[in-house]
Design an enzyme around this catalytic site. Sequence first.
Site, short mmCIF file in Angstrom:
data_model
loop_
_atom_site.label_atom_id
_atom_site.label_comp_id
_atom_site.label_asym_id
_atom_site.label_seq_id
_atom_site.Cartn_x
_atom_site.Cartn_y
_atom_site.Cartn_z
N HIS A 10 59.17 10.31 26.62
CA HIS A 10 59.92 10.76 25.51
C HIS A 10 60.46 10.11 24.66
O HIS A 10 59.90 9.05 24.45
CB HIS A 10 61.02 11.64 26.25
CG HIS A 10 60.74 12.51 27.24
ND1 HIS A 10 60.32 13.53 26.78
CD2 HIS A 10 60.67 12.58 28.65
CE1 HIS A 10 59.80 14.45 28.19
NE2 HIS A 10 60.15 13.52 29.20
N HIS A 79 59.03 8.39 34.14
CA HIS A 79 59.81 9.41 33.58
C HIS A 79 60.77 9.95 34.54
O HIS A 79 61.05 8.88 35.51
CB HIS A 79 58.94 10.85 33.73
CG HIS A 79 57.78 10.79 32.49
ND1 HIS A 79 58.11 11.77 31.62
CD2 HIS A 79 56.97 10.46 32.52
CE1 HIS A 79 57.12 11.66 30.60
NE2 HIS A 79 56.30 10.79 31.20
N GLU A 141 58.12 9.71 38.63
CA GLU A 141 59.48 10.45 38.40
C GLU A 141 60.57 9.70 39.14
O GLU A 141 60.57 9.92 40.12
CB GLU A 141 59.22 11.83 38.69
CG GLU A 141 58.29 12.84 37.99
CD GLU A 141 58.87 13.23 36.37
OE1 GLU A 141 60.00 12.81 36.23
OE2 GLU A 141 58.32 14.04 35.86
#
Length: 255
Positions: A10, A79, A141
């Site tokens: 992101h 992430h 993650e």
Amino acid sequence: MVKIFIDPGHGGSDPGATGNGLQEKTLTLQIALALRTILTNEYEGVSLLLSRTSDQYVSLNDRTNAANNWGADFFLSIHVNSGGGTGFESYIYPDVGAPTTTYQSTIHSEVIQAVDFADRGKKTANFHVLRESAMPALLTENGFIDTVSDANKLKTSSFIQSLARGHANGLEQAFNLKKTSSSGLYKVQIGAFKVKANADSLASNAEAKGFDSIVLLKDGLYKVQIGAFSSKDNADTLAARAKNAGFDAIVILES
């Protein structure tokens, strides 16, 4: 020379997941930059390129194109999860086989050893960065931003450092990275415990007093470190500051 492409997920107009006062884009960049520092300072024969080094938007195509054009040996996408769960999980593209599966197992295991996160397992997914990268690729993650217990950990710099350290340890094992052939690093340590909770408590206390801290598991003890330097003078200066703040600081030379 091993070429590792690090991709903080992101950025810019894309915050990623949000929750508990946190944004995914900020956390992924913190982990990635900390990982870059570790790999740059402590290893030789490794070349690094990041998809972004600040809060900027980078498209998925631009991320994989950058890695492919650079000729990376490995693509690591970082992430933070959301959706009400808890813990750490990692992803590779379905049915890719070795060496990607081996890299996933190694890095996944080292991250789990480095941090206090539940192990959600090694998984596969048809994510763009895994599908369109021309080299072995892994997406991690790192906790759930919308789960209070995970978010509280992600809010501490020592936990971010531990996540970065886990990724670095995994990359070291996966690619047989060699430590820099210097005389070693002078590390400033303020405590060592058999119980991780005690080390975490001391690390939080150190952070509250303005020190960057990290908890490392070594020789069966959880050690709280607040700095590592090639110069002993710099280590001694930090140790003196820590002692003035009430910590029992020592300087250790590790090769």
